[in-house]
Design a protein around this motif. Structure first.
Motif, PDB file in Angstrom:
ATOM      1  N   GLU A 105       4.271  -0.214  -1.653  1.00 29.26           N
ATOM      2  CA  GLU A 105       3.989   0.147  -3.045  1.00 29.26           C
ATOM      3  C   GLU A 105       3.057  -0.865  -3.698  1.00 29.26           C
ATOM      4  O   GLU A 105       2.113  -0.498  -4.403  1.00 29.26           O
ATOM      5  CB  GLU A 105       5.299   0.255  -3.832  1.00 29.26           C
ATOM      6  N   ASN A 106       3.321  -2.149  -3.456  1.00 30.12           N
ATOM      7  CA  ASN A 106       2.459  -3.192  -4.019  1.00 30.12           C
ATOM      8  C   ASN A 106       1.043  -3.098  -3.462  1.00 30.12           C
ATOM      9  O   ASN A 106       0.060  -3.287  -4.190  1.00 30.12           O
ATOM     10  CB  ASN A 106       3.048  -4.575  -3.731  1.00 30.12           C
ATOM     11  N   ARG A 107       0.955  -2.792  -2.163  1.00 28.95           N
ATOM     12  CA  ARG A 107      -0.372  -2.653  -1.558  1.00 28.95           C
ATOM     13  C   ARG A 107      -1.110  -1.461  -2.138  1.00 28.95           C
ATOM     14  O   ARG A 107      -2.316  -1.548  -2.425  1.00 28.95           O
ATOM     15  CB  ARG A 107      -0.233  -2.504  -0.038  1.00 28.95           C
ATOM     16  N   GLU A 108      -0.398  -0.340  -2.300  1.00 30.07           N
ATOM     17  CA  GLU A 108      -1.029   0.846  -2.870  1.00 30.07           C
ATOM     18  C   GLU A 108      -1.484   0.590  -4.303  1.00 30.07           C
ATOM     19  O   GLU A 108      -2.545   1.051  -4.716  1.00 30.07           O
ATOM     20  CB  GLU A 108      -0.065   2.038  -2.819  1.00 30.07           C
ATOM     21  N   GLU A 109      -0.675  -0.149  -5.059  1.00 39.28           N
ATOM     22  CA  GLU A 109      -1.065  -0.486  -6.424  1.00 39.28           C
ATOM     23  C   GLU A 109      -2.327  -1.341  -6.438  1.00 39.28           C
ATOM     24  O   GLU A 109      -3.227  -1.142  -7.256  1.00 39.28           O
ATOM     25  CB  GLU A 109       0.070  -1.229  -7.132  1.00 39.28           C
ATOM     26  N   LEU A 110      -2.373  -2.289  -5.500  1.00 40.35           N
ATOM     27  CA  LEU A 110      -3.552  -3.150  -5.418  1.00 40.35           C
ATOM     28  C   LEU A 110      -4.788  -2.350  -5.021  1.00 40.35           C
ATOM     29  O   LEU A 110      -5.872  -2.535  -5.596  1.00 40.35           O
ATOM     30  CB  LEU A 110      -3.306  -4.273  -4.409  1.00 40.35           C
ATOM     31  N   GLU A 112      -5.252   0.811  -5.531  1.00 37.80           N
ATOM     32  CA  GLU A 112      -5.601   1.664  -6.663  1.00 37.80           C
ATOM     33  C   GLU A 112      -6.375   0.873  -7.715  1.00 37.80           C
ATOM     34  O   GLU A 112      -7.328   1.393  -8.329  1.00 37.80           O
ATOM     35  CB  GLU A 112      -4.323   2.264  -7.276  1.00 37.80           C
ATOM     36  N   LYS A 113      -5.992  -0.382  -7.910  1.00 31.87           N
ATOM     37  CA  LYS A 113      -6.731  -1.221  -8.851  1.00 31.87           C
ATOM     38  C   LYS A 113      -8.158  -1.453  -8.372  1.00 31.87           C
ATOM     39  O   LYS A 113      -9.099  -1.457  -9.172  1.00 31.87           O
ATOM     40  CB  LYS A 113      -6.011  -2.563  -9.030  1.00 31.87           C
ATOM     41  N   VAL A 114      -8.308  -1.650  -7.047  1.00 31.53           N
ATOM     42  CA  VAL A 114      -9.653  -1.831  -6.488  1.00 31.53           C
ATOM     43  C   VAL A 114     -10.502  -0.599  -6.746  1.00 31.53           C
ATOM     44  O   VAL A 114     -11.666  -0.698  -7.179  1.00 31.53           O
ATOM     45  CB  VAL A 114      -9.565  -2.120  -4.973  1.00 31.53           C
ATOM     46  N   PHE A 115      -9.933   0.588  -6.524  1.00 25.98           N
ATOM     47  CA  PHE A 115     -10.688   1.828  -6.727  1.00 25.98           C
ATOM     48  C   PHE A 115     -10.949   2.076  -8.221  1.00 25.98           C
ATOM     49  O   PHE A 115     -12.002   2.615  -8.591  1.00 25.98           O
ATOM     50  CB  PHE A 115      -9.943   3.011  -6.114  1.00 25.98           C
ATOM     51  N   GLU A 116      -9.986   1.700  -9.048  1.00 20.46           N
ATOM     52  CA  GLU A 116     -10.201   1.851 -10.490  1.00 20.46           C
ATOM     53  C   GLU A 116     -11.359   0.969 -10.959  1.00 20.46           C
ATOM     54  O   GLU A 116     -12.173   1.384 -11.799  1.00 20.46           O
ATOM     55  CB  GLU A 116      -8.920   1.486 -11.250  1.00 20.46           C
ATOM     56  N   GLU A 117     -11.415  -0.237 -10.418  1.00 23.06           N
ATOM     57  CA  GLU A 117     -12.532  -1.114 -10.772  1.00 23.06           C
ATOM     58  C   GLU A 117     -13.850  -0.534 -10.278  1.00 23.06           C
ATOM     59  O   GLU A 117     -14.876  -0.643 -10.964  1.00 23.06           O
ATOM     60  CB  GLU A 117     -12.303  -2.496 -10.160  1.00 23.06           C
ATOM     61  N   ALA A 118     -13.801   0.101  -9.083  1.00 19.91           N
ATOM     62  CA  ALA A 118     -15.018   0.734  -8.568  1.00 19.91           C
ATOM     63  C   ALA A 118     -15.445   1.893  -9.463  1.00 19.91           C
ATOM     64  O   ALA A 118     -16.645   2.069  -9.752  1.00 19.91           O
ATOM     65  CB  ALA A 118     -14.792   1.224  -7.146  1.00 19.91           C
ATOM     66  N   ARG A 119     -14.479   2.686  -9.949  1.00 16.76           N
ATOM     67  CA  ARG A 119     -14.810   3.792 -10.846  1.00 16.76           C
ATOM     68  C   ARG A 119     -15.396   3.277 -12.151  1.00 16.76           C
ATOM     69  O   ARG A 119     -16.321   3.877 -12.722  1.00 16.76           O
ATOM     70  CB  ARG A 119     -13.563   4.625 -11.122  1.00 16.76           C
ATOM     71  N   ALA A 120     -14.811   2.169 -12.628  1.00 19.67           N
ATOM     72  CA  ALA A 120     -15.310   1.599 -13.882  1.00 19.67           C
ATOM     73  C   ALA A 120     -16.758   1.137 -13.743  1.00 19.67           C
ATOM     74  O   ALA A 120     -17.557   1.240 -14.685  1.00 19.67           O
ATOM     75  CB  ALA A 120     -14.422   0.435 -14.321  1.00 19.67           C
ATOM     76  N   LYS A 121     -17.114   0.648 -12.559  1.00 18.86           N
ATOM     77  CA  LYS A 121     -18.475   0.165 -12.345  1.00 18.86           C
ATOM     78  C   LYS A 121     -19.487   1.303 -12.226  1.00 18.86           C
ATOM     79  O   LYS A 121     -20.698   1.061 -12.289  1.00 18.86           O
ATOM     80  CB  LYS A 121     -18.525  -0.714 -11.100  1.00 18.86           C
ATOM     81  N   LYS A 224     -13.161   6.928   3.687  1.00 12.28           N
ATOM     82  CA  LYS A 224     -13.827   6.337   4.830  1.00 12.28           C
ATOM     83  C   LYS A 224     -13.576   4.839   4.926  1.00 12.28           C
ATOM     84  O   LYS A 224     -13.363   4.297   6.016  1.00 12.28           O
ATOM     85  CB  LYS A 224     -15.324   6.606   4.734  1.00 12.28           C
ATOM     86  N   MET A 225     -13.594   4.176   3.787  1.00 12.54           N
ATOM     87  CA  MET A 225     -13.495   2.722   3.779  1.00 12.54           C
ATOM     88  C   MET A 225     -12.072   2.205   3.640  1.00 12.54           C
ATOM     89  O   MET A 225     -11.846   0.987   3.743  1.00 12.54           O
ATOM     90  CB  MET A 225     -14.340   2.166   2.622  1.00 12.54           C
ATOM     91  N   LEU A 226     -11.107   3.106   3.408  1.00 12.12           N
ATOM     92  CA  LEU A 226      -9.740   2.666   3.147  1.00 12.12           C
ATOM     93  C   LEU A 226      -9.186   1.773   4.265  1.00 12.12           C
ATOM     94  O   LEU A 226      -8.616   0.707   3.977  1.00 12.12           O
ATOM     95  CB  LEU A 226      -8.835   3.882   2.932  1.00 12.12           C
ATOM     96  N   PRO A 227      -9.318   2.146   5.561  1.00 11.06           N
ATOM     97  CA  PRO A 227      -8.792   1.247   6.611  1.00 11.06           C
ATOM     98  C   PRO A 227      -9.449  -0.133   6.578  1.00 11.06           C
ATOM     99  O   PRO A 227      -8.773  -1.152   6.760  1.00 11.06           O
ATOM    100  CB  PRO A 227      -9.133   1.999   7.902  1.00 11.06           C
ATOM    101  N   GLU A 228     -10.773  -0.170   6.355  1.00  6.80           N
ATOM    102  CA  GLU A 228     -11.465  -1.460   6.315  1.00  6.80           C
ATOM    103  C   GLU A 228     -11.042  -2.276   5.099  1.00  6.80           C
ATOM    104  O   GLU A 228     -10.883  -3.506   5.185  1.00  6.80           O
ATOM    105  CB  GLU A 228     -12.980  -1.232   6.296  1.00  6.80           C
ATOM    106  N   ILE A 229     -10.852  -1.593   3.973  1.00  6.23           N
ATOM    107  CA  ILE A 229     -10.417  -2.303   2.762  1.00  6.23           C
ATOM    108  C   ILE A 229      -9.014  -2.867   2.960  1.00  6.23           C
ATOM    109  O   ILE A 229      -8.730  -4.010   2.592  1.00  6.23           O
ATOM    110  CB  ILE A 229     -10.445  -1.361   1.541  1.00  6.23           C
ATOM    111  N   ARG A 230      -8.137  -2.061   3.579  1.00  8.49           N
ATOM    112  CA  ARG A 230      -6.779  -2.540   3.852  1.00  8.49           C
ATOM    113  C   ARG A 230      -6.815  -3.779   4.752  1.00  8.49           C
ATOM    114  O   ARG A 230      -6.093  -4.746   4.521  1.00  8.49           O
ATOM    115  CB  ARG A 230      -5.965  -1.442   4.540  1.00  8.49           C
ATOM    116  N   GLU A 231      -7.640  -3.722   5.781  1.00  7.23           N
ATOM    117  CA  GLU A 231      -7.716  -4.850   6.701  1.00  7.23           C
ATOM    118  C   GLU A 231      -8.279  -6.083   6.006  1.00  7.23           C
ATOM    119  O   GLU A 231      -7.831  -7.208   6.251  1.00  7.23           O
ATOM    120  CB  GLU A 231      -8.573  -4.481   7.906  1.00  7.23           C
TER     121      GLU A 231
END
Length: 244
Positions: A105-110, A112-121, A224-231
Motif C-alpha cells: 500500500e505504501n509503495r502504491e501510494e508512493l 501514485e504520487k510520482v504519477f500525480e507529479e508527472a500529471r501536474a508537470k 510501460k515504465m511501471l516495472p522500471e520505476i518500481r525497481e
C-alpha cells in the motif's frame, strides 16, 4: 476309648480340660497351645503370601495405569505442542501478510504520487505555447501515419483551437510530402476541458480512432515504465525469478 475334652474360659487365659488317656492336663494344654501357635503361624504366613501377591498385583496394575497415563500425557503434550506451533506459524504468516500489504500500500501510494507529479508537470508543457505547438504537430503527424486516411477528424480542447489549426496545417503538409497524397483535416473542439491536452484523431468514418491525448500517453507510459520505476524506487523484487 476316646477321652472327654472340657473347656473352661478364664479372664487371664484359656485353659483346656481334657480327659485324654496317657496325657495329663498340663500336657493337653501344652499340645493345644502348640496347635494354636501352629495354626496362627500358618494363618500369618498365608496372610503374608496374600498381601505379597496383592502388593505385586497392585504394583503391576499401578505400573500399567502409570504407563498408560504417562503415554496419554505425552501424546496430549505433543498434540498441544504441535497445535501451538501451527498457531504460531499461522500468526507469523498473518503478521507477514499484514506487513506485506502495508508495504505494498505504501509503495502504491508512493507510485501514485510520482504519477500525480508527472500529471501536474503536463501543465508546464501545455503552458509553453512553443513547446506545446511542436508537441501537437508531432502527435497529429503520428496519428496520420497510423491511419493513412485522406479524410480525418481531429478533436482538441477549445482553448487550444489556434494551436491546433497551426499544428494541423504543418502536420498535413509534412504528411503529404512524405506519403504523396493530401489529407483533409476537420477540426472540432470536443475534447473535454478537463483533459491535460493533446488530440484525438479518427478516420474511416470514425471507425478507427487514435487517442493521442496527453492523459492517454501518460497512462501508456505508466504501464510501460511501471516495472522500471518500481525497481528504481524499491530495488529488484527478490521473489521474482524472471524479468521480461
Amino acid at each position: 476309648m476316646l477321652g472327654v475334652l472340657e473347656w473352661e474360659e478364664r479372664p487371664s487365659d484359656q485353659v483346656f480340660g481334657a480327659d485324654v488317656p496317657g496325657l495329663t492336663d498340663e500336657e493337653v494344654v501344652s499340645e493345644m497351645r502348640k496347635m494354636t501357635a501352629f495354626i496362627k503361624q500358618e494363618a500369618l504366613e498365608k496372610a503374608r503370601e496374600i498381601k505379597v501377591k496383592a502388593d505385586e498385583e497392585f504394583a503391576i496394575e499401578k505400573g500399567k495405569i502409570v504407563r498408560q497415563e504417562s503415554t496419554n500425557i505425552d501424546a496430549n503434550f505433543e498434540r498441544k505442542k504441535k497445535q501451538l506451533e501451527i498457531e504460531k506459524k499461522i500468526e507469523a504468516s498473518n503478521q507477514n501478510n499484514k506487513s506485506r500489504l502495508i508495504l505494498l500500500e505504501n509503495r502504491e501510494e508512493l507510485l501514485e504520487k510520482v504519477f500525480e507529479e508527472a500529471r501536474a508537470k503536463l501543465n508546464d508543457t501545455t503552458n509553453n505555447a512553443g513547446k506545446y505547438a511542436t508537441l501537437l504537430q508531432s502527435l497529429i503527424l503520428q496519428a496520420l501515419y497510423t491511419l493513412m486516411e485522406k479524410d480525418i477528424t481531429l478533436s482538441g480542447r477549445k482553448k487550444d483551437s489556434k494551436l491546433l489549426k497551426k499544428a494541423a496545417d504543418a502536420a498535413a503538409k509534412e504528411f503529404e510530402a512524405t506519403v504523396g497524397f493530401a489529407v483533409q483535416i476537420d477540426i472540432n473542439e470536443e475534447l473535454a476541458a478537463g483533459s491535460a491536452g493533446g488530440i484525438i484523431i479518427s478516420g474511416y468514418s470514425n471507425r478507427i480512432v487514435v487517442n493521442n491525448t496527453l492523459d492517454e500517453r501518460l497512462r501508456l507510459l505508466e504501464e510501460k515504465m511501471l516495472p522500471e520505476i518500481r525497481e528504481s524506487l524499491f530495488g529488484k523484487n527478490e521473489n521474482r525469478r524472471f524479468y521480461s
